[in-house]
Scaffold this motif. Sequence first.
Motif, PDB file in Angstrom:
ATOM      1  N   TYR A   5       0.860  -1.181   0.000  1.00 13.96           N
ATOM      2  CA  TYR A   5       0.000   0.000   0.000  1.00 13.96           C
ATOM      3  C   TYR A   5       0.899   1.234   0.000  1.00 13.96           C
ATOM      4  O   TYR A   5       1.853   1.316   0.778  1.00 13.96           O
ATOM      5  N   TYR A   6       0.582   2.206  -0.847  1.00 12.43           N
ATOM      6  CA  TYR A   6       1.424   3.389  -1.038  1.00 12.43           C
ATOM      7  C   TYR A   6       0.640   4.656  -0.740  1.00 12.43           C
ATOM      8  O   TYR A   6      -0.536   4.784  -1.123  1.00 12.43           O
ATOM      9  N   PHE A   7       1.322   5.613  -0.072  1.00 16.33           N
ATOM     10  CA  PHE A   7       0.739   6.922   0.187  1.00 16.33           C
ATOM     11  C   PHE A   7       1.790   7.988  -0.102  1.00 16.33           C
ATOM     12  O   PHE A   7       2.928   7.889   0.370  1.00 16.33           O
ATOM     13  N   GLY A   8       1.404   8.988  -0.883  1.00 17.66           N
ATOM     14  CA  GLY A   8       2.275  10.129  -1.091  1.00 17.66           C
ATOM     15  C   GLY A   8       2.045  11.149   0.002  1.00 17.66           C
ATOM     16  O   GLY A   8       0.921  11.306   0.499  1.00 17.66           O
ATOM     17  N   TRP A   9       3.106  11.847   0.399  1.00 17.90           N
ATOM     18  CA  TRP A   9       2.993  12.897   1.415  1.00 17.90           C
ATOM     19  C   TRP A   9       3.405  14.214   0.780  1.00 17.90           C
ATOM     20  O   TRP A   9       4.507  14.349   0.270  1.00 17.90           O
ATOM     21  N   ASN A  10       2.493  15.199   0.796  1.00 16.11           N
ATOM     22  CA  ASN A  10       2.776  16.481   0.153  1.00 16.11           C
ATOM     23  C   ASN A  10       3.125  17.588   1.148  1.00 16.11           C
ATOM     24  O   ASN A  10       3.202  18.764   0.789  1.00 16.11           O
ATOM     25  N   GLY A  11       3.321  17.201   2.402  1.00 14.07           N
ATOM     26  CA  GLY A  11       3.624  18.175   3.443  1.00 14.07           C
ATOM     27  C   GLY A  11       2.461  18.460   4.358  1.00 14.07           C
ATOM     28  O   GLY A  11       2.645  18.969   5.470  1.00 14.07           O
ATOM     29  N   SER A  12       1.251  18.116   3.913  1.00 21.07           N
ATOM     30  CA  SER A  12       0.069  18.321   4.747  1.00 21.07           C
ATOM     31  C   SER A  12      -0.968  17.205   4.601  1.00 21.07           C
ATOM     32  O   SER A  12      -1.803  17.015   5.483  1.00 21.07           O
ATOM     33  N   LYS A  13      -0.910  16.476   3.484  1.00 18.46           N
ATOM     34  CA  LYS A  13      -1.903  15.438   3.213  1.00 18.46           C
ATOM     35  C   LYS A  13      -1.239  14.130   2.807  1.00 18.46           C
ATOM     36  O   LYS A  13      -0.189  14.115   2.160  1.00 18.46           O
ATOM     37  N   LEU A  14      -1.891  13.023   3.191  1.00 13.64           N
ATOM     38  CA  LEU A  14      -1.521  11.694   2.706  1.00 13.64           C
ATOM     39  C   LEU A  14      -2.362  11.405   1.472  1.00 13.64           C
ATOM     40  O   LEU A  14      -3.597  11.447   1.521  1.00 13.64           O
ATOM     41  N   LEU A  15      -1.707  11.117   0.360  1.00 14.02           N
ATOM     42  CA  LEU A  15      -2.382  10.936  -0.925  1.00 14.02           C
ATOM     43  C   LEU A  15      -2.311   9.462  -1.332  1.00 14.02           C
ATOM     44  O   LEU A  15      -1.225   8.945  -1.591  1.00 14.02           O
ATOM     45  N   PRO A  16      -3.450   8.762  -1.398  1.00 11.50           N
ATOM     46  CA  PRO A  16      -3.432   7.356  -1.801  1.00 11.50           C
ATOM     47  C   PRO A  16      -2.879   7.179  -3.207  1.00 11.50           C
ATOM     48  O   PRO A  16      -3.216   7.929  -4.129  1.00 11.50           O
ATOM     49  N   LEU A  17      -2.029   6.177  -3.374  1.00 15.45           N
ATOM     50  CA  LEU A  17      -1.422   5.839  -4.657  1.00 15.45           C
ATOM     51  C   LEU A  17      -1.792   4.404  -5.032  1.00 15.45           C
ATOM     52  O   LEU A  17      -2.247   3.638  -4.174  1.00 15.45           O
ATOM     53  N   PRO A  18      -1.611   4.022  -6.286  1.00 16.60           N
ATOM     54  CA  PRO A  18      -1.853   2.629  -6.648  1.00 16.60           C
ATOM     55  C   PRO A  18      -0.986   1.686  -5.813  1.00 16.60           C
ATOM     56  O   PRO A  18       0.140   2.030  -5.438  1.00 16.60           O
ATOM     57  N   GLY A  19      -1.506   0.519  -5.521  1.00 15.97           N
ATOM     58  CA  GLY A  19      -0.756  -0.486  -4.781  1.00 15.97           C
ATOM     59  C   GLY A  19      -0.339  -1.621  -5.686  1.00 15.97           C
ATOM     60  O   GLY A  19      -0.515  -1.582  -6.908  1.00 15.97           O
ATOM     61  N   LYS A  20       0.224  -2.641  -5.075  1.00 14.06           N
ATOM     62  CA  LYS A  20       0.629  -3.806  -5.847  1.00 14.06           C
ATOM     63  C   LYS A  20       0.548  -5.043  -4.969  1.00 14.06           C
ATOM     64  O   LYS A  20       0.420  -4.950  -3.740  1.00 14.06           O
ATOM     65  N   SER A  21       0.632  -6.228  -5.623  1.00 13.66           N
ATOM     66  CA  SER A  21       0.545  -7.494  -4.904  1.00 13.66           C
ATOM     67  C   SER A  21       1.435  -8.519  -5.584  1.00 13.66           C
ATOM     68  O   SER A  21       1.494  -8.577  -6.823  1.00 13.66           O
TER      69      SER A  21
END
Length: 279
Positions: free
Chosen positions: A200-216
């Motif tokens: 599971y991946y999340f981008g951090w822009n300095g104020s928000k966690l942004l969901p990203l595509p995941g993998k398996s």
Amino acid sequence: MKRILLASLLLAVMTPVIAQTADRLEYPLWTLEKGTLLSVYADKAYIRSTPSVNGTIVDSLLAGSPLVADEVITTAPLTMKGLTTAWLKTHYSAGGKEIKGYIWVGLLALNTVIKDDVTFVYGLEKRTVLSATEEMLTVRIKALDQAHRILDMKEWTVNGGENARSTQSKLLGEMGLENVKEIFRINFSGDACGLPTDYYYFGWNGSKLLPLPGKSNTFDAGAFAYTETLIFPKEVGGQPGKIMKLMVTEQYGEDGETIESKKVEKETYTWDGTKATKQ
């Protein structure tokens, strides 16, 4: 300097997790060996004089607060939020003095990473039993400032039981994604062949966690292998403003080594600085 040392220690932690079954306590989910540096996941956690909810409250800690494991107390497990876990004897420093007491393990983070004065913790919100063989774990990641205030958080579910016997987390950098300072990756794995490892991946822009595509990824020795690979803009083969996912399925022959068939598929996601959209 202390914060840098703490960050280095936490970045090095790879936290093994053993998920709950009907006949076993949940407490092996966390690394609880004596001397292990842990941190609080709950927004507020009480430290008690004895390993019981009836124990006197000697202190309280906010999310992200560090503490040290001393001893696991298995004689009085507590069930909350569908999780049955032990108590932990612990100690830590606060206000220039050492505090000792007990904390319920379910209030602790599975792992913690500190980056640029932001603390990322993730842990379990609850366990939901769907049937005799199926359960789900609700996971939440929190981004905290230096005052332990929640800057943002995201919640999702993962398959529990045999599908969630270990977990790891890692910071990957910004990987060329616009408006992203860091990418936080979390995975949950099974402990047997044929069980997936889900990322599971999340981008951090300095104020928000942004969901990203995941993998398996799934591997069954001598039978098949299924591998997903994410390619970010900065990586070899990457493209600006896009996240690509390669999916490779391989079937092995009777000898367990010869690849009899191989199928390669690709998905492309466009990134607009806040979300990924599948093309």
